[in-house]
Design a protein around this motif. Structure first.
Motif, mmCIF file in Angstrom:
data_model
loop_
_atom_site.group_PDB
_atom_site.id
_atom_site.type_symbol
_atom_site.label_atom_id
_atom_site.label_comp_id
_atom_site.label_asym_id
_atom_site.label_seq_id
_atom_site.Cartn_x
_atom_site.Cartn_y
_atom_site.Cartn_z
ATOM 1 N N VAL A 85 -8.870 -4.348 30.892
ATOM 2 C CA VAL A 85 -10.142 -3.632 30.995
ATOM 3 C C VAL A 85 -10.893 -3.793 29.681
ATOM 4 O O VAL A 85 -10.284 -3.742 28.604
ATOM 5 C CB VAL A 85 -9.890 -2.119 31.229
ATOM 6 C CG1 VAL A 85 -11.157 -1.313 31.022
ATOM 7 C CG2 VAL A 85 -9.354 -1.867 32.620
ATOM 8 N N CYS A 86 -12.203 -3.981 29.779
ATOM 9 C CA CYS A 86 -13.058 -3.952 28.587
ATOM 10 C C CYS A 86 -14.034 -2.789 28.736
ATOM 11 O O CYS A 86 -14.748 -2.703 29.744
ATOM 12 C CB CYS A 86 -13.812 -5.276 28.443
ATOM 13 S SG CYS A 86 -14.886 -5.318 26.989
ATOM 14 N N LEU A 87 -14.010 -1.893 27.755
ATOM 15 C CA LEU A 87 -14.928 -0.747 27.745
ATOM 16 C C LEU A 87 -16.006 -0.983 26.704
ATOM 17 O O LEU A 87 -15.717 -1.457 25.597
ATOM 18 C CB LEU A 87 -14.186 0.547 27.384
ATOM 19 C CG LEU A 87 -13.088 1.031 28.332
ATOM 20 C CD1 LEU A 87 -12.501 2.350 27.810
ATOM 21 C CD2 LEU A 87 -13.621 1.210 29.748
ATOM 22 N N GLU A 88 -17.246 -0.642 27.052
ATOM 23 C CA GLU A 88 -18.349 -0.700 26.091
ATOM 24 C C GLU A 88 -18.703 0.718 25.671
ATOM 25 O O GLU A 88 -18.905 1.589 26.537
ATOM 26 C CB GLU A 88 -19.564 -1.379 26.728
ATOM 27 C CG GLU A 88 -20.724 -1.494 25.745
ATOM 28 C CD GLU A 88 -21.953 -2.161 26.360
ATOM 29 O OE1 GLU A 88 -22.004 -2.334 27.589
ATOM 30 O OE2 GLU A 88 -22.854 -2.504 25.581
ATOM 31 N N LEU A 89 -18.745 0.948 24.378
ATOM 32 C CA LEU A 89 -19.143 2.245 23.845
ATOM 33 C C LEU A 89 -20.464 2.068 23.117
ATOM 34 O O LEU A 89 -20.744 0.998 22.569
ATOM 35 C CB LEU A 89 -18.073 2.799 22.901
ATOM 36 C CG LEU A 89 -16.796 3.238 23.621
ATOM 37 C CD1 LEU A 89 -15.687 2.243 23.428
ATOM 38 C CD2 LEU A 89 -16.374 4.600 23.159
ATOM 39 N N PRO A 90 -21.301 3.098 23.126
ATOM 40 C CA PRO A 90 -22.655 2.957 22.596
ATOM 41 C C PRO A 90 -22.732 2.561 21.128
ATOM 42 O O PRO A 90 -23.657 1.886 20.714
ATOM 43 C CB PRO A 90 -23.305 4.323 22.832
ATOM 44 C CG PRO A 90 -22.188 5.250 23.188
ATOM 45 C CD PRO A 90 -21.058 4.434 23.704
ATOM 46 N N GLU A 91 -21.792 2.974 20.336
ATOM 47 C CA GLU A 91 -21.805 2.635 18.911
ATOM 48 C C GLU A 91 -20.410 2.825 18.358
ATOM 49 O O GLU A 91 -19.599 3.506 18.975
ATOM 50 C CB GLU A 91 -22.781 3.528 18.143
ATOM 51 C CG GLU A 91 -22.458 4.985 18.300
ATOM 52 C CD GLU A 91 -23.610 5.873 17.822
ATOM 53 O OE1 GLU A 91 -23.312 6.984 17.379
ATOM 54 O OE2 GLU A 91 -24.763 5.458 17.892
ATOM 55 N N PRO A 92 -20.113 2.229 17.212
ATOM 56 C CA PRO A 92 -18.768 2.428 16.661
ATOM 57 C C PRO A 92 -18.484 3.908 16.489
ATOM 58 O O PRO A 92 -19.279 4.647 15.910
ATOM 59 C CB PRO A 92 -18.832 1.721 15.306
ATOM 60 C CG PRO A 92 -19.945 0.746 15.448
ATOM 61 C CD PRO A 92 -20.936 1.383 16.364
ATOM 62 N N GLN A 93 -17.367 4.348 17.070
ATOM 63 C CA GLN A 93 -17.006 5.757 16.966
ATOM 64 C C GLN A 93 -15.532 5.914 17.272
ATOM 65 O O GLN A 93 -14.925 5.048 17.874
ATOM 66 C CB GLN A 93 -17.826 6.595 17.932
ATOM 67 C CG GLN A 93 -17.564 6.228 19.402
ATOM 68 C CD GLN A 93 -18.463 6.988 20.363
ATOM 69 O OE1 GLN A 93 -19.667 6.973 20.228
ATOM 70 N NE2 GLN A 93 -17.867 7.650 21.304
ATOM 71 N N SER A 94 -15.027 7.042 16.906
ATOM 72 C CA SER A 94 -13.640 7.347 17.242
ATOM 73 C C SER A 94 -13.590 7.747 18.709
ATOM 74 O O SER A 94 -14.469 8.446 19.206
ATOM 75 C CB SER A 94 -13.160 8.500 16.372
ATOM 76 O OG SER A 94 -11.951 8.987 16.878
#
Ligand code: MG
Length: 167
Positions: A156-165
């Protein structure tokens, strides 16, 4: 807006037994045998759940749904995938894509793959085009080739809006 990506992988294997329902990819497939398991034994759903949890560094399916817990006896694995997908969404992540391989000697899965993709995309709230399900046989080799087991591998590849924990 900048994005960051996180990849997770998942794997599962279950024994097959005559007379059990064949649940795979959160659908039922007509078959004279199916996976043994505390839940419904859906290897694709379990590997997908582990891939989502892995991408989030949130442990594994056994930590979230212990096989010793009677609540999960005979459970529909759709529930496990929904839980992991909700954890991802709660962290602002969207599923960029899923790539899965099921290894099974028979039956042929090709006729069932479009429905699996549609159901899994619905649970993940992503486009069907982002969900790939492939099927292979084990060429008669080992326990899978002998029809004693079924196995799934998922990335799975997840996209997160910006670098974050995420945890
Ligand atoms: Mg399992």
């Amino acid at each position: 807006m900048a994005s960051t990506y996180r990849v997770g992988e998942g794997y599962d294997i279950h024994r097959l037994e005559r007379g059990r329902p064949m649940r795979l990819g959160c659908i039922e497939i007509p078959c004279e045998f199916g996976p043994l398991g505390h839940s419904d034994g859906d290897v694709l759903a379990h590997a997908l759940c582990d891939a989502l949890l892995g991408a989030l560094a949130l442990g594994d399916i056994g930590a979230h749904f212990p096989p010793t817990d009677p609540r999960w006896e005979g459970a529909d694995s759709m529930r496990f995938v929904s839980h992991a997908a909700a954890l991802a969404r709660s962290r602002g992540a969207r599923v960029a894509n899923v790539d899965a391989t099921v290894v099974l000697e028979k039956p042929k899965l090709a006729p069932h793959i479009p429905e699996m993709r549609r159901v899994l995309a619905g649970l993940l709230e992503c486009d069907v085009e982002a969900v790939s399900v492939k099927a292979k046989t084990a060429e008669g080799l080992g326990p899978i080739g002998e029809g004693k087991a079924i196995e799934a591998h998922v990335i799975v590849c997840l996209e997160l809006p910006e670098p974050q924990s995420v945890s």
